[in-house]
Design an enzyme around this catalytic site. Structure first.
Site, short mmCIF file in Angstrom:
data_model
loop_
_atom_site.label_atom_id
_atom_site.label_comp_id
_atom_site.label_asym_id
_atom_site.label_seq_id
_atom_site.Cartn_x
_atom_site.Cartn_y
_atom_site.Cartn_z
N GLU A 282 41.71 48.51 45.10
CA GLU A 282 40.25 48.53 45.06
C GLU A 282 39.62 49.61 45.94
OE1 GLU A 282 42.12 45.89 45.81
OE2 GLU A 282 41.11 44.01 45.32
N ASP B 165 43.45 42.67 44.80
CA ASP B 165 43.62 41.46 45.60
C ASP B 165 44.09 40.28 44.75
OD1 ASP B 165 42.80 42.80 47.85
OD2 ASP B 165 40.71 42.20 47.66
N ASP C 208 43.26 37.17 44.12
CA ASP C 208 42.32 36.07 43.94
C ASP C 208 41.61 36.31 42.61
OD1 ASP C 208 40.56 38.12 44.47
OD2 ASP C 208 39.87 37.33 46.38
N GLU D 201 38.63 37.39 41.88
CA GLU D 201 37.92 38.66 41.79
C GLU D 201 38.90 39.81 41.59
OE1 GLU D 201 34.02 40.01 41.51
OE2 GLU D 201 34.69 37.99 42.02
N ARG E 122 40.26 36.58 52.46
CA ARG E 122 39.52 35.62 51.64
C ARG E 122 40.47 34.51 51.23
NH1 ARG E 122 37.21 40.53 49.57
NH2 ARG E 122 35.06 40.74 50.29
N HIS F 23 47.64 32.07 49.61
CA HIS F 23 48.83 31.34 50.04
C HIS F 23 48.89 31.10 51.53
CE1 HIS F 23 50.31 31.67 46.01
NE2 HIS F 23 50.31 32.97 46.04
#
Length: 898
Positions: free
Chosen positions: A12, A98, A100, A102, A330, A375
């Site tokens: 990102e 990432d 997650d 998003e 996050r 995790h």
């Protein structure tokens, strides 16, 4: 893996790309997408042929499967072209965003936009920390794209669009334009408004107590203090015994409320009497360490201990993660990996001693069943932690302080319990037929354990505990103590404390509203939109927020209900696990007729009927005074009254503006009367304009002091007020003062704009005072003046000399920035201060904000710059773009479905 191959890795952010690039060899090219590359456009930005179609209202086709319509952001077209070019020469594509929802969605959008050849291997590469070992391990353990996570993120995005675009127009019509209703932000705003309502309804209660100072005769320095608990056998009421309406709680109905008189009488009767120890109790004290940080607990602790806002804390944590110092920031997991536990125990033993480490490792589990998306807890990266001393030379400022906080919390979580003794003593004092009992408690820490490394902070509470680390002298039951002093003291109960960013995040988390990745943006958004203002660290709702929340509560209660919003998060969790169909859920949410659950959003909006805007925007204050939320802000209003106090029928009501400096709970009847009386002031008369004969006055208005003329009124003139001539008005210059400005100054101001002269070609040059300061205008060409005084003194010759100089913009050489302020978390672009046509301004290359008059360049911080840019973005829609956007309807790729 073939040696010499070229593998493209996409992440990102540039910082993340740079760090990962150090751990991969020359066979890898690491590039950043710089966040999302495409999104659902707002309807105004749709292609003309689509505005009347099924995507026209939301950018989502609600009639056919809630299919979203995506466009590549104009700022990302160049980046997409670069990635496509690199992809042509690549032998494999690694999507390393990432881990997650998003991040999974960003990877999916990249795949859909770049459209790699079917023969090109595509790998989803995930890791929770950026270290060499973690990156190498991720390369050998890739997976397929998780479309369940993509569906959950996409559904969240569609829900936000539906709620915002259905409810926001209602706010525009009934309150004022440019307001917005967010799915989670509205609920967060409601929490803040509800707390302020409690403060407004609060009734203070007075009570007295006595603090005694006691000492044993044997030990020097043995004095300690104790609070009164009973008087003549009856329990004495304390602050926590009162309801918010000022009455005693049911459990305290038999308590006695001491007054000043009764307290002083009691103290006088007990003076010169000894105290007797009637009860003495000691018991072991054990305190366990707090678990490692989650996103929300990190934001809360960073607010308490480092004074960092939620957004600023996450920005700093993002930088630490991308540069390989901490794990992914996050997460709502409190678990630590085996290597992290071993690293924590080893460092605790090395730095504090083996006695500070328990025999067995500590394992933490989430209390919330909805915990997901990562995790591991937030901790220092690697299998051997770098101590704060080791990173001190590389990290500075907030980065170092936040890393130190994370390191301390992680290491302390694996350390031994703190041990000690808690002692409680009760004393009785009798004299002159009166008696009173006093109580003191204290904790003595005998083994600090994890406290040697870290102690968790606490939010401010209404009634502080009186324990603490108070040490009591050695005593025994029946022993007599000297009474050194008895001090009576009066108190008043306090209203519930306002939310801070930390306590609001905690409240959202406790209710299951939102997720770790959304807390910072939620708290930031409600401030950027003007619903919540900051006073120190406290969050104060604006009057606009009161109107918005009331409208939503009265007419759209389901969508601002705390439990309903939390249930939505649980539904998204089910979707992320593949246990709920996206289409079915969206249909129920949007179109349900209410026969088998809550009514859907669309029928609720369509069946509202007429909403009384005046009632929604009105809040009674008392004594006939009402606060109203108007298009230009809040004001108080009451019927016009004569000198005898009687209402004047048919007269315009009295009104007075209510500034943001007055919090809602501070607007009492007395304060409202004061504002109305002050508004009666017709201003200070400066004199008469010799040319017009009109009286000139100076007044203090909502936007600052100004001068204006008073136009004569003709009682027989039936012309509507809107069509009558408007009085000339001008704001005071910075150099002028409301108390000392004179008629001559006022006439100068009212003479603006001033004609400086006419050029040879017949073009008029005028001197004017505008929003960005004084300037010259010749046709459509404007030039800034150096000072306000030039408005009245500049000559035609001087003006022409200014116009003879080339403009310092356009193709002229760019000036270096005046100051660099880091990276904007929204645009992810560098923020700088530049010297522009209208003076210094803040910019991230896309959004520009002119510095305010009282801004000092030296004291301008990154946080202030980020807030100003966010405020500018939130002010409303930008002008329509003339550039046609690249559009792509949402389709599931065969790669994504694997």
């Amino acid at each position: 893996m073939v040696t010499g191959a070229r593998h493209l890795v996409i992440v990102e952010s540039p910082a993340k790309a740079k760090t990962i690039g150090r751990y991969l060899g020359d066979d890898f090219v690491v590039e950043a997408s710089v966040g999302h590359i495409r999104d659902i456009p707002v309807p105004r930005d749709l292609p003309a042929e689509m505005k009347k179609g099924p995507f026209g209202k939301f950018g989502v086709n609600v009639e056919e499967g809630f299919e979203p319509y995506y466009v590549v952001d104009p700022d990302k077209k160049k980046k997409v072209a670069e990635l496509k070019k690199l992809l042509k020469d690549a032998d494999a594509l690694y999507l390393a965003t990432d881990e997650d929802r998003e991040g999974e969605a960003i990877a999916w959008h990249l795949l859909e936009t770049l459209k790699p050849k079917k023969s090109l291997p595509v790998h989803r590469m995930v890791f929770h920390e950026i270290t060499k070992d973690a990156i190498q391990q991720a390369l050998t353990n890739t997976r397929e794209l998780d479309t369940n996570l993509v569906d959950a993120q996409e559904t969240r995005r569609i829900l936000d669009r539906l709620v915002g675009f259905e409810l926001s127009p209602v706010l525009w019509r009934k309150i004022r334009p440019s307001l917005s209703a967010g799915r989670v932000q509205s609920v967060a705003t409601r929490l803040v408004v509800q707390r302020e309502r409690e403060r407004m309804a609060f009734v203070a209660a007075g009570y007295w107590d006595v603090t005694g100072t006691f000492a044993t005769e044997e030990a020097e320095g043995s004095a300690f203090t104790a609070k009164i608990t009973t008087a003549d056998g009856a329990r004495v009421a304390s602050g926590s015994d009162f309801e918010d309406d000022g009455t005693l709680k049911t459990r305290a109905k038999n308590a006695v409320v001491l007054t000043e008189e009764s307290t002083r009488e009691l103290v006088a009767a007990l003076e010169d009497s000894p105290a007797t120890v009637t009860s003495l109790e000691s018991k072991p004290y054990t305190r366990r360490p707090a678990p490692p940080f989650t996103t929300s607990s990190l934001q809360q602790e960073a607010s308490r201990k480092l004074r960092l806002g939620a957004r600023q804390a996450m920005r700093v944590a993002q930088g630490l993660y991308e540069n390989g110092y901490i794990t992914y920031m996050r997460t709502d997991s409190v678990a630590l990996s085996g290597e992290a536990i071993r690293a924590s125990r080893a460092q605790a033993s090395e730095l504090y001693g083996s006695q500070f480490v328990p025999d067995k490792p500590r394992y933490y589990q989430n209390k919330s069943q909805g915990a997901q998306e990562a995790h591991e807890a937030i901790r220092p990266a690697g299998d051997t932690f770098r101590t704060p001393a080791e990173v001190a030379g590389r990290l500075t400022g907030d980065e170092f302080r936040l890393y130190e906080l994370i390191w301390k919390r992680t290491v302390a979580s694996q350390m031994a319990d703190a041990k000690g003794t808690t002692s409680t003593v009760e004393l009785e004092v009798q004299g002159s037929g009166r008696s009173a009992t006093f109580r003191a408690a204290g904790t003595v820490i005998t083994f600090r354990g994890f406290l040697a490394a870290y102690e968790e902070g606490r939010d401010a509470s209404r009634y502080d505990d009186e324990g603490g680390d108070k040490r009591l002298p050695q005593m025994e039951e029946g022993q007599q103590l000297d009474v050194r002093e008895l001090v009576p003291d009066g108190h008043t109960t306090t209203p519930p404390p306002r939310y801070t960013e930390a306590s609001l995040v905690r409240a959202l988390e406790e209710r299951g509203i939102g997720r770790p990745s959304t807390y910072a943006s939620t708290v930031t958004t409600i401030q950027d939109r003007g619903y919540v203002l900051r006073r120190g660290s406290a969050l104060v709702p604006s009057w606009t927020a009161f109107a918005v929340v009331r409208l939503l509560e009265d007419h759209f209660g389901t969508f601002i209900d705390y439990d309903f919003t939390a249930q939505m998060e649980q539904q998204l969790d089910l979707m992320a696990r593949g246990e709920l169909d996206r289409g079915d859920y969206l249909r129920d949410f949007y179109t349900s007729d209410g026969s088998s659950g809550p009514i859907g959003l669309r029928p609720m909006v369509e069946n509202q009927g007429d909403i009384d805007a005046r009632e929604i925007n009105s809040i009674p204050i008392g004594e006939g005074i009402t606060l109203r939320v108007g298009r230009y802000g809040a004001y108080v209003e009451r019927a016009a009254r004569g000198e005898d106090g009687e209402i004047i029928e048919g007269a315009d009501p009295q009104r007075a503006s209510v500034g943001d400096d007055i919090a809602p709970d501070e607007l009492t009847v007395e304060k409202a009367r004061e504002l109305l009386e002050r508004q009666k002031d017709d201003g200070r008369v400066l004199g008469t304009d010799p040319e017009s004969g009109h009286e000139i006055i100076v007044k203090d208005g909502r936007f600052g002091p100004y001068v204006t003329e008073v136009l004569p009124e003709d009682p027989e003139d039936k012309t509507p007020k809107s069509k009558r001539p408007k009085p000339r008005t001008a704001s005071l210059l910075q150099s002028m003062d409301l108390a000392t400005v004179g008629l001559e100054d006022a006439l100068k101001l009212l003479s603006l704009p001033r004609v400086v002269g006419t050029t040879e070609d017949g073009t008029e040059i005028t001197a004017q005072n505008g929003r960005y300061g004084p300037y010259l205008k010749k046709g459509t060409d404007s030039r800034s003046l150096e000072s306000e005084e030039q408005l009245f003194t500049i000559t035609l010759e001087q003006a022409e000399a200014i116009y003879a100089q080339p403009k310092t913009r356009g193709r002229a050489a760019a000036k270096p920035p005046l100051k660099e302020l880091g990276t904007d978390p929204t645009s992810e672009k560098p923020i700088v201060v530049k010297d522009g046509r209208f003076g210094p301004y803040i910019t991230d290359g896309t959004t520009n904000v002119t510095l305010r008059k009282d801004d000092a360049l030296e004291s301008l911080t990154h946080e202030v710059a980020v807030e100003r840019l966010a405020e500018k973005r939130a002010k409303g829609p930008a002008k329509k773009s003339t550039t046609r956007r690249t559009t792509t309807p949402r389709k599931k790729s065969s790669t994504a479905k694997k």
